[in-house]
Design an enzyme around this catalytic site. Structure first.
Site, PDB file in Angstrom:
ATOM      1  N   HIS A 112      18.195 -27.237 -26.924  1.00 56.06           N
ATOM      2  CA  HIS A 112      18.917 -28.234 -27.715  1.00 56.06           C
ATOM      3  C   HIS A 112      20.378 -27.803 -27.847  1.00 56.06           C
ATOM      4  CE1 HIS A 112      20.212 -30.572 -31.223  1.00 56.06           C
ATOM      5  NE2 HIS A 112      19.350 -31.459 -30.758  1.00 56.06           N
ATOM      6  N   GLU A 151      21.038 -35.776 -23.669  1.00 57.81           N
ATOM      7  CA  GLU A 151      21.680 -35.902 -24.978  1.00 57.81           C
ATOM      8  C   GLU A 151      23.167 -35.578 -24.848  1.00 57.81           C
ATOM      9  OE1 GLU A 151      18.786 -35.570 -28.442  1.00 57.81           O
ATOM     10  OE2 GLU A 151      19.442 -33.544 -28.008  1.00 57.81           O
ATOM     11  N   GLY A 186      24.401 -36.901 -33.555  1.00 60.04           N
ATOM     12  CA  GLY A 186      24.745 -36.889 -34.975  1.00 60.04           C
ATOM     13  C   GLY A 186      26.073 -37.548 -35.307  1.00 60.04           C
ATOM     14  N   SER A 232      22.182 -40.322 -31.590  1.00 58.78           N
ATOM     15  CA  SER A 232      22.417 -41.476 -32.465  1.00 58.78           C
ATOM     16  C   SER A 232      21.477 -42.647 -32.183  1.00 58.78           C
ATOM     17  CB  SER A 232      23.884 -41.931 -32.387  1.00 58.78           C
ATOM     18  OG  SER A 232      24.743 -40.898 -32.824  1.00 58.78           O
ATOM     19  N   GLY A 244      17.033 -37.655 -33.889  1.00 55.92           N
ATOM     20  CA  GLY A 244      17.382 -36.657 -34.900  1.00 55.92           C
ATOM     21  C   GLY A 244      17.412 -37.283 -36.279  1.00 55.92           C
TER      22      GLY A 244
HETATM   23  P1  PGA Z   1      20.774 -37.614 -33.704  1.00 59.07           P
HETATM   24  O1  PGA Z   1      20.323 -36.205 -33.108  1.00 59.07           O
HETATM   25  O2  PGA Z   1      19.687 -38.589 -33.420  1.00 59.07           O
HETATM   26  O3  PGA Z   1      20.970 -37.351 -35.168  1.00 59.07           O
HETATM   27  O4  PGA Z   1      22.067 -37.970 -33.017  1.00 59.07           O
HETATM   28  C1  PGA Z   1      19.699 -36.092 -31.878  1.00 59.07           C
HETATM   29  C2  PGA Z   1      19.401 -34.651 -31.567  1.00 59.07           C
HETATM   30  O5  PGA Z   1      20.144 -33.769 -32.019  1.00 59.07           O
HETATM   31  O6  PGA Z   1      18.414 -34.366 -30.866  1.00 59.07           O
END
Ligand code: PGA
Length: 193
Positions: free
Chosen positions: A71, A122, A128, A155, A176
């Protein structure tokens, strides 16, 4: 095949009580829930957020089926290099755990990748931030990763999740922040399946 939805709770929620309440609300969705390790055995979840030589057999015995590997936060905060990530993939596979390999760019993919590895694209700018990756760019990445099950992460919410499956061709999503809100998370699962 049904899209795969994976919840990455990161270091949330703050208490076991909240973790149990959240888990109970979402456990029937069929999604893979990856809580912090400290809650794993109490919840009986089937996903974990990381793996190491020492933890792999324990995770397996706990009933864990999926582990997130590489990650972006681990790559950044714990300086996990592509070499370390590749080692973790091998450790997971050896223990019979299904790795979910997070990558931000194509070059982070190992040259030889076991078919069992699920890839999660990602893009850093989308994690985030409430700025999900444009569908065309996500689709381009999806199309370049051949012969693998590929998830989109960054997101994801109940409004945009479906587009990554139906328009960009991903096989699922890695969620997330939105996975910490039971209603929103259940809506993600409902809207794409
Ligand atoms: P998010 O995070 O959905 O809050 O953008 C995704 C992740 O970090 O795997």
């Amino acid at each position: 095949m049904k899209p795969l939805v994976v919840a990455n709770w990161k270091t949330n929620p703050a208490t076991m009580k909240e973790a149990k309440a959240l888990f109970n609300s979402v456990k029937n969705t069929g999604a893979v829930i990856c809580p912090p390790d400290i809650y794993l055995s109490a919840l009986g979840a089937d996903g974990a957020q990381d793996v190491s030589e020492a933890s792999a057999p324990i995770l397996k015995k706990l009933g864990i089926k999926y582990v997130i590997v590489g990650h972006s936060e681990r790559r950044r905060r714990f300086e996990e290099t592509d070499e370390i990530v590749e080692k973790k993939l091998k450790i997971a596979l050896k223990s019979g755990l299904r790795p979910i390999l997070c990558i931000d760019k194509f070059s982070q993919l190992p040259q030889k990748l076991n078919k069992k590895v699920i890839v999660a694209f990602e893009p850093l700018f989308a994690i985030g931030t409430n700025k999900p990756c444009p569908i065309t760019a996500a689709k381009e990445m999806r199309d370049s990763i051949k012969h693998h099950f590929v998830l989109y992460g960054g997101s994801v919410n109940s409004k945009n999740a479906k587009n990554y499956i139906c328009q960009a061709g991903f096989q699922g999503v890695l969620v997330g922040k939105a996975s910490l809100d039971a209603k929103e998370f259940i809506d993600i699962v409902k809207n794409i399946c």
